[in-house]
Design an enzyme around this catalytic site. Structure first.
Site, PDB file in Angstrom:
ATOM      1  N   LYS A  22     -20.000  44.467   4.789  1.00 26.07           N
ATOM      2  CA  LYS A  22     -20.671  43.279   4.239  1.00 26.07           C
ATOM      3  C   LYS A  22     -19.952  41.991   4.656  1.00 26.07           C
ATOM      4  O   LYS A  22     -20.572  41.033   5.096  1.00 26.07           O
ATOM      5  CB  LYS A  22     -20.697  43.367   2.703  1.00 26.07           C
ATOM      6  CG  LYS A  22     -21.059  42.050   2.024  1.00 26.07           C
ATOM      7  CD  LYS A  22     -21.035  42.148   0.511  1.00 26.07           C
ATOM      8  CE  LYS A  22     -19.697  41.938  -0.143  1.00 26.07           C
ATOM      9  NZ  LYS A  22     -19.292  40.540  -0.368  1.00 26.07           N
ATOM     10  N   CYS A 115     -19.158  35.973  -6.688  1.00 29.60           N
ATOM     11  CA  CYS A 115     -18.636  36.644  -7.869  1.00 29.60           C
ATOM     12  C   CYS A 115     -17.764  35.694  -8.678  1.00 29.60           C
ATOM     13  O   CYS A 115     -17.074  34.840  -8.117  1.00 29.60           O
ATOM     14  CB  CYS A 115     -17.798  37.846  -7.429  1.00 29.60           C
ATOM     15  SG  CYS A 115     -18.772  39.193  -6.777  1.00 29.60           S
ATOM     16  N   ARG A 120     -12.190  29.541  -6.650  1.00 27.92           N
ATOM     17  CA  ARG A 120     -12.772  29.665  -5.308  1.00 27.92           C
ATOM     18  C   ARG A 120     -13.145  28.330  -4.664  1.00 27.92           C
ATOM     19  O   ARG A 120     -14.318  28.046  -4.370  1.00 27.92           O
ATOM     20  CB  ARG A 120     -13.963  30.635  -5.327  1.00 27.92           C
ATOM     21  CG  ARG A 120     -13.579  31.968  -5.944  1.00 27.92           C
ATOM     22  CD  ARG A 120     -14.546  33.040  -5.623  1.00 27.92           C
ATOM     23  NE  ARG A 120     -14.394  33.566  -4.271  1.00 27.92           N
ATOM     24  CZ  ARG A 120     -15.149  34.525  -3.776  1.00 27.92           C
ATOM     25  NH1 ARG A 120     -16.120  35.024  -4.485  1.00 27.92           N
ATOM     26  NH2 ARG A 120     -14.941  34.965  -2.565  1.00 27.92           N
ATOM     27  N   ASP A 306     -10.045  43.361  -3.042  1.00 25.34           N
ATOM     28  CA  ASP A 306     -11.375  43.959  -3.255  1.00 25.34           C
ATOM     29  C   ASP A 306     -11.302  45.432  -3.659  1.00 25.34           C
ATOM     30  O   ASP A 306     -12.341  46.055  -3.897  1.00 25.34           O
ATOM     31  CB  ASP A 306     -12.239  43.822  -1.981  1.00 25.34           C
ATOM     32  CG  ASP A 306     -12.626  42.383  -1.713  1.00 25.34           C
ATOM     33  OD1 ASP A 306     -12.521  41.545  -2.626  1.00 25.34           O
ATOM     34  OD2 ASP A 306     -13.047  42.087  -0.571  1.00 25.34           O
ATOM     35  N   ARG A 398     -25.391  44.059  -4.313  1.00 25.44           N
ATOM     36  CA  ARG A 398     -24.958  43.004  -3.395  1.00 25.44           C
ATOM     37  C   ARG A 398     -24.048  43.582  -2.320  1.00 25.44           C
ATOM     38  O   ARG A 398     -23.984  43.038  -1.217  1.00 25.44           O
ATOM     39  CB  ARG A 398     -24.183  41.912  -4.158  1.00 25.44           C
ATOM     40  CG  ARG A 398     -25.046  41.064  -5.055  1.00 25.44           C
ATOM     41  CD  ARG A 398     -24.245  39.910  -5.598  1.00 25.44           C
ATOM     42  NE  ARG A 398     -23.536  39.254  -4.500  1.00 25.44           N
ATOM     43  CZ  ARG A 398     -22.414  38.572  -4.625  1.00 25.44           C
ATOM     44  NH1 ARG A 398     -21.859  38.434  -5.804  1.00 25.44           N
ATOM     45  NH2 ARG A 398     -21.854  38.013  -3.591  1.00 25.44           N
TER      46      ARG A 398
HETATM   47  N1  EPU Z   1      -8.731  29.435  -1.242  1.00 27.02           N
HETATM   48  C1  EPU Z   1      -8.388  28.111  -1.424  1.00 27.02           C
HETATM   49  N2  EPU Z   1      -9.070  27.167  -0.720  1.00 27.02           N
HETATM   50  C2  EPU Z   1     -10.073  27.472   0.148  1.00 27.02           C
HETATM   51  C3  EPU Z   1     -10.418  28.822   0.331  1.00 27.02           C
HETATM   52  C4  EPU Z   1      -9.726  29.784  -0.372  1.00 27.02           C
HETATM   53  O1  EPU Z   1      -7.488  27.797  -2.204  1.00 27.02           O
HETATM   54  O2  EPU Z   1     -10.641  26.547   0.744  1.00 27.02           O
HETATM   55  C5  EPU Z   1      -8.006  30.456  -1.977  1.00 27.02           C
HETATM   56  C6  EPU Z   1      -8.927  31.306  -2.870  1.00 27.02           C
HETATM   57  O3  EPU Z   1      -9.166  30.667  -4.113  1.00 27.02           O
HETATM   58  C7  EPU Z   1      -8.142  32.576  -2.993  1.00 27.02           C
HETATM   59  C8  EPU Z   1      -7.499  32.719  -1.609  1.00 27.02           C
HETATM   60  O4  EPU Z   1      -7.500  31.393  -1.039  1.00 27.02           O
HETATM   61  O5  EPU Z   1      -7.134  32.421  -3.935  1.00 27.02           O
HETATM   62  C9  EPU Z   1      -8.193  33.666  -0.655  1.00 27.02           C
HETATM   63  O6  EPU Z   1      -9.573  33.372  -0.605  1.00 27.02           O
HETATM   64  P1  EPU Z   1     -10.416  33.577   0.714  1.00 27.02           P
HETATM   65  O7  EPU Z   1     -10.869  32.256   1.195  1.00 27.02           O
HETATM   66  O8  EPU Z   1      -9.690  34.443   1.665  1.00 27.02           O
HETATM   67  O9  EPU Z   1     -11.690  34.359   0.136  1.00 27.02           O
HETATM   68  P2  EPU Z   1     -13.127  34.263   0.741  1.00 27.02           P
HETATM   69  O10 EPU Z   1     -13.037  34.123   2.210  1.00 27.02           O
HETATM   70  O11 EPU Z   1     -13.936  33.289  -0.012  1.00 27.02           O
HETATM   71  C10 EPU Z   1     -13.515  36.783   1.285  1.00 27.02           C
HETATM   72  C11 EPU Z   1     -14.415  37.875   0.795  1.00 27.02           C
HETATM   73  C12 EPU Z   1     -13.999  38.316  -0.597  1.00 27.02           C
HETATM   74  C13 EPU Z   1     -12.544  38.761  -0.559  1.00 27.02           C
HETATM   75  C14 EPU Z   1     -11.656  37.635  -0.003  1.00 27.02           C
HETATM   76  C15 EPU Z   1     -10.200  38.021   0.148  1.00 27.02           C
HETATM   77  C16 EPU Z   1     -16.550  37.398   1.837  1.00 27.02           C
HETATM   78  C17 EPU Z   1     -17.985  37.053   1.656  1.00 27.02           C
HETATM   79  N3  EPU Z   1     -15.793  37.419   0.733  1.00 27.02           N
HETATM   80  O12 EPU Z   1     -13.707  35.705   0.379  1.00 27.02           O
HETATM   81  O13 EPU Z   1     -14.818  39.445  -0.898  1.00 27.02           O
HETATM   82  O14 EPU Z   1     -12.115  39.108  -1.854  1.00 27.02           O
HETATM   83  O15 EPU Z   1     -12.158  37.228   1.289  1.00 27.02           O
HETATM   84  O16 EPU Z   1     -10.071  39.123   0.966  1.00 27.02           O
HETATM   85  O17 EPU Z   1     -16.116  37.683   2.935  1.00 27.02           O
HETATM   86  C18 EPU Z   1     -16.003  40.949  -2.247  1.00 27.02           C
HETATM   87  O18 EPU Z   1     -16.441  41.465  -1.213  1.00 27.02           O
HETATM   88  O19 EPU Z   1     -16.145  41.469  -3.384  1.00 27.02           O
HETATM   89  C19 EPU Z   1     -15.275  39.677  -2.174  1.00 27.02           C
HETATM   90  C20 EPU Z   1     -15.065  38.896  -3.222  1.00 27.02           C
END
Ligand code: EPU
Length: 422
Positions: A22, A115, A120, A306, A398
């Site tokens: 996903k 979620c 975030r 995750d 999802r």
């Molecule tokens: N963060 C910031 N600023 C930003 C972006 C992120 O402070 O601009 C922080 C977040 O709050 C968090 C950390 O950095 O504390 C890591 O977040 P990341 O940006 O890596 O998460 P994401 O890219 O939004 C993806 C996956 C998530 C998964 C995370 C971490 C997708 C659609 N989502 O989210 O997947 O948990 O990476 O591996 O790719 C799931 O599949 O259930 C899910 C939540």
């Protein structure tokens, strides 16, 4: 509204095929916006979030066709304004921002949802775009980004909790069409980032260092259409592996990539689970009595956030005390009170959950609150005596393709029912 009814107590046995990832397919689909030409993506899981991404791309003007596990996208003409209500539905939608900015020079996208697992923010995505020369303002729940021309830059993208997965991907996609060279320091190393880079490279992008903390992108004038097969979903694989161990079963995962699961496999072995990998197959069975293990979530290649909830469900089955610490998202313990309804003894102290495992679980009605929390409830329900009803399973849909069917094929007693909402 649909619910899942699980009659617990059956050992899972058999083979389960792992679907496409996903978290790789969503940004890959967004990446198709970078070209007017046709992109064909194979091994796309049939998921709610994929359906939402199809509708987002269509709302931007792209033509999207779905045929089983293949999606064809032709973004001949696109507009830079994303549909507010669609984008709000999931976090993955934020990765249309980079491609739209690169392709059109401007984009207006609502702040994404997803979620409920913490604040975030998207500050790191915006920091990267600013470094590439974009102007950014937010108003009315929308982010407006604009740059007549993006220019390559050197940037540090590490945040409070380490690198950002979608932030890294967004900047790589924007930089792919920028003038000159972009260097991202503290880039995310997740396999999903590598898969997106593989797809972009097939489109003609010049990217070095994928899978390492330093990415170097040399911008090109245009990208062309490409065909790509998405990697297997390591989180889905880990979920079935843990479910097999928790139910004292024996399950072989097929079409998976065990190399992407080393931290999870390592913890499961430490807990006394027998895990054998051969090629793209992984066989999991309980070796004897489970042992409690402590787990701390980390960016890849550490233990994935995750899989934290699912691992907790396994530790609930394990005699003794284990400490599970969440270091990526600050509010990712929504499964704890629901596991408590089934009889689990878990206390939260700051970023850690202290699990006193080994209490027998008994079925109860529980509420799925986010995707991975729901997966943990499924695992616990499979182990509990009697009937567990998991409500609001749209969260599961999802991210898990045909979860009820896959579990039934492993011998679980699982039924999907329609319930009238309040
Ligand atoms: N963060 C910031 N600023 C930003 C972006 C992120 O402070 O601009 C922080 C977040 O709050 C968090 C950390 O950095 O504390 C890591 O977040 P990341 O940006 O890596 O998460 P994401 O890219 O939004 C993806 C996956 C998530 C998964 C995370 C971490 C997708 C659609 N989502 O989210 O997947 O948990 O990476 O591996 O790719 C799931 O599949 O259930 C899910 C939540």
């Amino acid at each position: 509204m649909e619910s899942l009814i699980i009659k617990g107590g059956t050992r899972l046995k058999g083979e389960v095929p792992i679907s496409g990832a996903k978290n790789a397919v969503l940004p890959i689909m967004a990446g198709a916006l970078l070209t007017r030409e046709k992109c064909v993506i194979h091994n796309v899981p049939v998921l709610r979030d994929v359906g939402t991404m199809c509708r987002i791309l269509e709302s931007l003007g792209a033509k999207v066709e779905r045929d089983g596990n293949t999606v064809t996208i032709r973004a001949d003409k696109v507009t830079g304004v994303g549909d507010y209500d669609l984008i709000r539905q999931m976090r993955g939608s934020i990765c249309i921002l980079g491609p739209l900015l690169a392709r059109l020079g401007k984009a207006k996208v609502s702040l994404p949802g997803g979620c409920v697992i913490g604040v975030r923010p998207i500050d790191l995505h915006l920091k990267g775009m600013r470094a590439l020369g974009a102007r950014i303002r937010t108003s009315g729940g929308y982010v407006h980004v604009s740059a007549p021309r993006l220019r390559g830059a050197e940037m540090f993208l590490g945040g409070r909790s380490g690198p950002t997965v979608l932030g890294t991907i967004n900047i790589v996609m924007a930089a792919a069409l920028a003038d000159g060279v972009t260097v991202i320091d503290s880039a995310a190393c997740e396999p999903e980032v590598i898969d997106v880079c593989t797809f972009l490279s097939a489109m003609g992008a010049k990217i070095e260092g994928a899978g390492s903390p330093t990415l170097r992108i040399t911008g090109v004038k245009r990208l062309h259409g490409a065909t790509h097969t998405v990697i297997p979903d390591r989180i889905e694989a880990a979920t079935y592996a843990i479910a097999a161990a928790a139910t004292n079963g024996e399950v072989t995962l097929t079409h998976c990539r065990p190399a992407h699961l080393q931290a999870v496999i390592d913890k499961m072995r430490e807990a006394g689970v027998k895990v054998e990998s051969r090629g793209n197959r992984l066989t999991v069975k309980r070796g004897g009595k489970l042992k409690p293990v402590d787990v701390t979530t980390q960016p890849y290649s550490g233990f994935p956030t995750d899989v934290q909830a699912q691992m907790m469900a396994l530790m609930v089955q394990t005699q003794g005390i284990s400490i599970i610490t969440e270091r990526i998202f600050e509010a990712r313990f929504a499964h704890v009170p629901e596991l408590g309804r089934l009889g689990a003894d878990i206390a939260i102290e700051g970023p850690s959950a202290i699990v006193k495992g080994g209490h027998p679980l008994s079925g109860a009605p529980v509420m799925a609150s986010d995707l991975r929390a729901s997966a943990a409830l499924v695992i616990a329900g499979l182990c509990a005596s009697g009937k567990t009803q998991i409500n609001r399973i749209y969260h599961l849909d999802r991210g898990y393709e045909n979860i009820d069917e896959k579990l039934r094929n492993l011998g679980a007693e699982v039924e999907r029912i329609d319930v009238k909402g309040p």
